[in-house]
Write a protein that holds these residues in place. Structure first.
Motif, PDB file in Angstrom:
ATOM      1  N   CYS A 149      28.484 -39.417  29.625  1.00 28.17           N
ATOM      2  CA  CYS A 149      29.420 -40.081  28.711  1.00 28.17           C
ATOM      3  C   CYS A 149      29.816 -39.213  27.529  1.00 28.17           C
ATOM      4  CB  CYS A 149      28.816 -41.380  28.197  1.00 28.17           C
ATOM      5  SG  CYS A 149      28.519 -42.559  29.518  1.00 28.17           S
ATOM      6  N   GLY A 150      28.943 -38.312  27.134  1.00 25.38           N
ATOM      7  CA  GLY A 150      29.222 -37.475  25.977  1.00 25.38           C
ATOM      8  C   GLY A 150      27.932 -36.968  25.364  1.00 25.38           C
ATOM      9  N   TYR A 151      28.060 -36.284  24.233  1.00 23.33           N
ATOM     10  CA  TYR A 151      26.904 -35.694  23.577  1.00 23.33           C
ATOM     11  C   TYR A 151      26.062 -36.801  22.926  1.00 23.33           C
ATOM     12  CZ  TYR A 151      24.046 -32.703  20.674  1.00 23.33           C
ATOM     13  OH  TYR A 151      22.984 -32.089  20.073  1.00 23.33           O
ATOM     14  N   ILE A 152      24.816 -36.931  23.367  1.00 28.64           N
ATOM     15  CA  ILE A 152      23.896 -37.949  22.866  1.00 28.64           C
ATOM     16  C   ILE A 152      23.099 -37.356  21.711  1.00 28.64           C
ATOM     17  CG2 ILE A 152      21.873 -39.363  23.421  1.00 28.64           C
ATOM     18  CD1 ILE A 152      22.889 -39.372  26.359  1.00 28.64           C
ATOM     19  N   THR A 153      23.039 -38.112  20.603  1.00 31.54           N
ATOM     20  CA  THR A 153      22.261 -37.647  19.459  1.00 31.54           C
ATOM     21  C   THR A 153      20.911 -38.352  19.351  1.00 31.54           C
ATOM     22  OG1 THR A 153      23.340 -39.230  17.987  1.00 31.54           O
ATOM     23  CG2 THR A 153      24.307 -37.013  18.130  1.00 31.54           C
ATOM     24  N   GLU A 154      20.803 -39.556  19.928  1.00 31.40           N
ATOM     25  CA  GLU A 154      19.547 -40.302  19.833  1.00 31.40           C
ATOM     26  C   GLU A 154      19.463 -41.352  20.924  1.00 31.40           C
ATOM     27  OE1 GLU A 154      17.058 -42.952  16.567  1.00 31.40           O
ATOM     28  OE2 GLU A 154      19.227 -42.803  16.384  1.00 31.40           O
ATOM     29  N   VAL A 155      18.253 -41.563  21.425  1.00 33.01           N
ATOM     30  CA  VAL A 155      17.961 -42.654  22.348  1.00 33.01           C
ATOM     31  C   VAL A 155      16.773 -43.413  21.770  1.00 33.01           C
ATOM     32  CG1 VAL A 155      17.100 -43.239  24.649  1.00 33.01           C
ATOM     33  CG2 VAL A 155      18.816 -41.460  24.398  1.00 33.01           C
ATOM     34  N   HIS A 156      16.872 -44.735  21.763  1.00 33.53           N
ATOM     35  CA  HIS A 156      15.798 -45.557  21.200  1.00 33.53           C
ATOM     36  C   HIS A 156      15.557 -46.757  22.107  1.00 33.53           C
ATOM     37  CE1 HIS A 156      13.330 -47.699  18.307  1.00 33.53           C
ATOM     38  NE2 HIS A 156      14.085 -48.761  18.538  1.00 33.53           N
ATOM     39  N   LEU A 157      14.335 -46.930  22.559  1.00 35.32           N
ATOM     40  CA  LEU A 157      13.929 -48.124  23.291  1.00 35.32           C
ATOM     41  C   LEU A 157      13.174 -49.024  22.327  1.00 35.32           C
ATOM     42  CD1 LEU A 157      12.617 -46.650  26.660  1.00 35.32           C
ATOM     43  CD2 LEU A 157      14.672 -48.018  26.305  1.00 35.32           C
ATOM     44  N   ALA A 158      13.557 -50.293  22.261  1.00 37.27           N
ATOM     45  CA  ALA A 158      12.893 -51.236  21.364  1.00 37.27           C
ATOM     46  C   ALA A 158      11.543 -51.640  21.942  1.00 37.27           C
ATOM     47  CB  ALA A 158      13.774 -52.464  21.160  1.00 37.27           C
ATOM     48  N   LEU A 159      10.527 -51.604  21.083  1.00 39.11           N
ATOM     49  CA  LEU A 159       9.168 -51.979  21.473  1.00 39.11           C
ATOM     50  C   LEU A 159       8.654 -53.046  20.522  1.00 39.11           C
ATOM     51  CD1 LEU A 159       7.672 -48.403  21.994  1.00 39.11           C
ATOM     52  CD2 LEU A 159       8.626 -49.920  23.744  1.00 39.11           C
TER      53      LEU A 159
END
Length: 70
Positions: free
Chosen positions: A20-30
């Motif tokens: 999709c494009g340049y990813i700066t962050e991924v966060h999974l909620a815990l």
């Protein structure tokens, strides 16, 4: 995004949304107490084009579950 399976990892989201494009962050909620996955997360892109492309992935699958992208 939502409807993520409990087994989903950050790497799964990177792999799913990388096109999709340049990813700066991924966060999974815990859960704060147990650390258990809550079934939702966030992918942050460097620009609006990445977001628009990601929205087209509604219904994509992560580890066999169709995810909700909003």
């Amino acid at each position: 995004m939502g409807n993520l399976p409990p087994s989903a990892t950050d790497d799964d989201l990177w792999d799913t949304f990388l096109e999709c494009g340049y990813i700066t962050e991924v966060h999974l909620a815990l859960d704060e107490r147990s650390g258990a996955p809550l079934g939702c997360g966030r992918v942050t892109f460097a620009d609006e084009a990445g977001v628009r492309n990601a929205l087209r992935l509604k219904g994509a699958t992560v580890r066999g579950s169709a995810i909700r992208v909003e």
